[in-house]
Design a protein around this motif. Structure first.
Motif, PDB file in Angstrom:
ATOM      1  N   LEU A 358     -20.566  -9.546 -18.390  1.00  0.00           N
ATOM      2  CA  LEU A 358     -21.446  -9.828 -17.265  1.00  0.00           C
ATOM      3  C   LEU A 358     -22.180 -11.131 -17.541  1.00  0.00           C
ATOM      4  O   LEU A 358     -22.713 -11.336 -18.640  1.00  0.00           O
ATOM      5  N   ALA A 359     -22.229 -12.015 -16.550  1.00  0.00           N
ATOM      6  CA  ALA A 359     -22.881 -13.311 -16.740  1.00  0.00           C
ATOM      7  C   ALA A 359     -24.360 -13.147 -17.050  1.00  0.00           C
ATOM      8  O   ALA A 359     -24.955 -13.992 -17.725  1.00  0.00           O
ATOM      9  N   ARG A 360     -24.967 -12.060 -16.579  1.00  0.00           N
ATOM     10  CA  ARG A 360     -26.389 -11.845 -16.826  1.00  0.00           C
ATOM     11  C   ARG A 360     -26.639 -10.536 -17.549  1.00  0.00           C
ATOM     12  O   ARG A 360     -27.688  -9.942 -17.440  1.00  0.00           O
ATOM     13  N   GLY A 361     -25.648 -10.095 -18.314  1.00  0.00           N
ATOM     14  CA  GLY A 361     -25.795  -8.851 -19.066  1.00  0.00           C
ATOM     15  C   GLY A 361     -26.319  -9.110 -20.460  1.00  0.00           C
ATOM     16  O   GLY A 361     -26.409 -10.242 -20.921  1.00  0.00           O
ATOM     17  N   SER A 362     -26.658  -8.034 -21.157  1.00  0.00           N
ATOM     18  CA  SER A 362     -27.119  -8.126 -22.543  1.00  0.00           C
ATOM     19  C   SER A 362     -26.903  -6.783 -23.210  1.00  0.00           C
ATOM     20  O   SER A 362     -26.623  -5.781 -22.558  1.00  0.00           O
ATOM     21  N   GLY A 363     -27.040  -6.775 -24.535  1.00  0.00           N
ATOM     22  CA  GLY A 363     -26.950  -5.525 -25.275  1.00  0.00           C
ATOM     23  C   GLY A 363     -25.556  -4.961 -25.400  1.00  0.00           C
ATOM     24  O   GLY A 363     -25.383  -3.828 -25.847  1.00  0.00           O
ATOM     25  N   GLY A 364     -24.532  -5.735 -25.013  1.00  0.00           N
ATOM     26  CA  GLY A 364     -23.175  -5.232 -25.114  1.00  0.00           C
ATOM     27  C   GLY A 364     -22.756  -4.353 -23.955  1.00  0.00           C
ATOM     28  O   GLY A 364     -21.652  -3.803 -23.946  1.00  0.00           O
ATOM     29  N   TYR A 365     -23.641  -4.211 -22.942  1.00  0.00           N
ATOM     30  CA  TYR A 365     -23.295  -3.414 -21.775  1.00  0.00           C
ATOM     31  C   TYR A 365     -22.461  -4.250 -20.808  1.00  0.00           C
ATOM     32  O   TYR A 365     -22.558  -5.464 -20.754  1.00  0.00           O
ATOM     33  N   GLY A 366     -21.659  -3.573 -19.971  1.00  0.00           N
ATOM     34  CA  GLY A 366     -20.873  -4.267 -18.965  1.00  0.00           C
ATOM     35  C   GLY A 366     -19.837  -5.195 -19.558  1.00  0.00           C
ATOM     36  O   GLY A 366     -19.531  -6.237 -18.980  1.00  0.00           O
ATOM     37  N   MET A 367     -19.279  -4.848 -20.723  1.00  0.00           N
ATOM     38  CA  MET A 367     -18.342  -5.719 -21.428  1.00  0.00           C
ATOM     39  C   MET A 367     -16.991  -5.026 -21.549  1.00  0.00           C
ATOM     40  O   MET A 367     -16.912  -3.813 -21.733  1.00  0.00           O
ATOM     41  N   LEU A 368     -15.930  -5.808 -21.426  1.00  0.00           N
ATOM     42  CA  LEU A 368     -14.576  -5.320 -21.667  1.00  0.00           C
ATOM     43  C   LEU A 368     -13.973  -6.105 -22.813  1.00  0.00           C
ATOM     44  O   LEU A 368     -13.882  -7.334 -22.744  1.00  0.00           O
TER      45      LEU A 368
END
Length: 516
Positions: A358-368
């Motif tokens: 995710l362009a505005r994600g953090s913490g390793g969430y929303g990642m493939l």
């Protein structure tokens, strides 16, 4: 630890130690470390998995080691990058020269949710936006480091860097006597001096500094209280502060006291209900008005998040060239922006080889992590990318370096990254090292604490002891001496005080309250 069939020089002593030390001893030290951290309350909260959210971050007792030469090159690149990011922020909230020059798309900045119109035309005290930065690095070869991402909003993790070092002092005093490890314990003093240096012109006398926390239910609350305690400043919540005539005051048992610098650990949206989210109960009404009147300094500046947006990240090397007229010392990981048709087509055709974020994600969430994902997971992500392409970026899966890590089956290689912390006030300050995060699952590339990662102590080795220098470990801690001068770095006390229980903290500046 190994290269070209041999032991790399920074690891020579450590390799001998590991060979001579049995698995049982290392396991015992790991249990001691866990007991130590649990006693002190070194925790990280995760609220997405149910049950008790408070947990210990797994700590690996085998340090990650860098040579002084490696660190010097990294520190030069980190300073260069932070100066460029600050110049970018000053520009996009001011004349916007980089946009006018066509070096970065206007819509990428001006229509980004991290860009705050409230900051346009305003220059923070000292002209510094990112007072505290955490730059995530990965290593792919003996001489190659890449910047994985920039953290310019409210970067966390420095307390774990400091506690990891103190734990290692206590657990392995004999190992320290065989290495000349550069100290990191002076970080709180460096942070305090940096915060003092950005005090506004309206400040009279010694600046009064506070750490503003969302409260004990925040995932990094331990760090907030730890840093306030180490700096000797007050830890406050929004209700402890108020604004009168565009001046910020702290409620204390001795009456209101003016506040000059706020190290805020609250997100932009919640800082001030009059300027941002009106339903925020965490911030301080009127804070932005006081800030823009020049009566208080905020670290980091609101709106600094536009500089660490993952869609802006690919343009940081160009920022270095544009503002500093230099070539970047540290390189970016090649990045595909899914909002671009050509990049999107490439990503969709190669999901099994890429990491999508995710362009505005953090913490390793929303990642493939494509190579480790199932066909179903890749198909789901492909649908997400097609639906909202601007929300995603993708990067190749790099051959990340590994370091020795204590696992259930013995010492084994695990992937790591490194987050050094850079302080920017009147000058740039860094302690040698940073927070090494380790992916504890075999083959995993995800090091985030919220995703099951752990941490390691990071050693930067100074040059070998010169004539007249000595180093020893005694009851008072590690002592390094040269001539008639010495420096002692105290170990973690076995009777360290327990942190205050959530909800039991008294009013700010209450002499009856103590602890972290």
């Amino acid at each position: 630890m190994h290269a070209d069939g041999g032991i790399r020089s920074p690891y020579t002593e450590m390799a001998q130690f590991l060979e001579a030390t049995g698995q049982g001893v290392l396991e015992q030290k790991r249990r001691e470390a866990e007991l130590l951290f649990r006693r002190i309350g070194v925790t990280f909260a995760v609220y997405t998995e149910g049950g008790d959210p408070e947990r210990l971050i797994p700590f690996d007792v085998i340090p990650r080691i860098l040579s002084r030469e490696e660190w010097e090159r990294l520190s030069q690149g980190l300073e260069q990058r932070v100066r460029a990011l600050n110049a970018f922020l000053a520009d996009v909230y001011g004349p916007q020269d980089i946009i006018k020059a066509g070096r970065i798309p206007a819509e990428l900045v001006l229509q980004n949710e991290g860009y705050l119109p409230q900051m346009v035309g305003f220059t923070p005290p000292g002209g510094v936006y990112t007072v505290i930065s955490g730059i995530d690095l990965v290593r792919t070869g003996p001489d190659q480091f890449y910047v994985l991402e920039d953290n310019c909003r409210t970067p966390s993790g420095v307390s774990y860097m400091l506690e990891n070092r103190e734990a290692m002092f206590r657990l392995f005093p004999d190992v320290f006597t065989r290495h000349r490890v550069a100290p990191v314990s002076h970080y709180p003093e460096e942070l305090l001096e940096t915060l003092k240096s950005i005090a506004p012109a309206a400040c009279q006398g010694e600046p009064r500094i506070v750490v503003l926390t969302p409260g004990p239910y925040n995932s990094a609350y331990y760090e907030h209280s730890f840093l306030a305690d180490e700096m000797g400043v007050e830890l406050v919540e929004g209700a402890d502060l108020f604004v009168r005539d565009k001046v910020v005051y702290m409620r204390t048992t001795a009456g209101p006291q003016r506040v000059d610098v706020i190290y805020r650990r609250i997100d932009d949206d919640y800082l001030d209900p009059e300027a941002f989210r009106p339903d925020s109960a965490l911030g301080v009404a009127g804070l932005m008005a006081a800030y823009k009147a020049g009566n208080v300094a905020l670290a980091n500046a609101p709106g600094a998040g536009i500089a660490d947006d993952k869609a802006v990240y690919p343009f940081v090397p160009e920022m270095v060239r544009f503002y500093l007229k230099e070539e970047p010392i540290l390189q970016n990981v090649p990045t595909f922006m899914c909002e671009r048709e050509a990049d999107r087509d490439h990503v969709l055709a190669n999901l099994d080889k890429l990491v999508v974020k995710l362009a505005r994600g953090s913490g390793g969430y929303g990642m493939l992590v494509g190579p480790h994902a199932t066909e179903t997971e890749r198909a789901e992500f492909a649908a997400r990318i097609r639906a909202r392409p601007g929300d995603y970026i993708a990067q190749p899966t790099l051959a990340l370096s590994t370091v020795p890590t204590l696992c259930d089956g013995g010492v084994a290689p695990r992937h790591v990254d490194l987050r050094p912390f850079i302080l920017f006030g009147r000058s740039v300050r860094m302690v040698p090292g940073g927070l090494t995060r380790v992916a504890l699952r075999e083959g995993s590339l995800v090091v985030n604490s919220s995703q099951g990662g752990g941490t390691k102590d990071t050693w930067v080795l100074d040059d070998p002891l010169a004539p007249g220098q000595s180093q020893s470990m005694g009851p008072q801690g590690m002592t390094q001496s040269m001539g008639g001068m010495s420096q002692t770095m105290p170990p973690m006390s076995p009777m360290a005080p327990m942190p205050p229980l959530p909800g039991r903290r008294g009013p700010a500046n209450d002499p009856g309250q103590g602890g972290r």
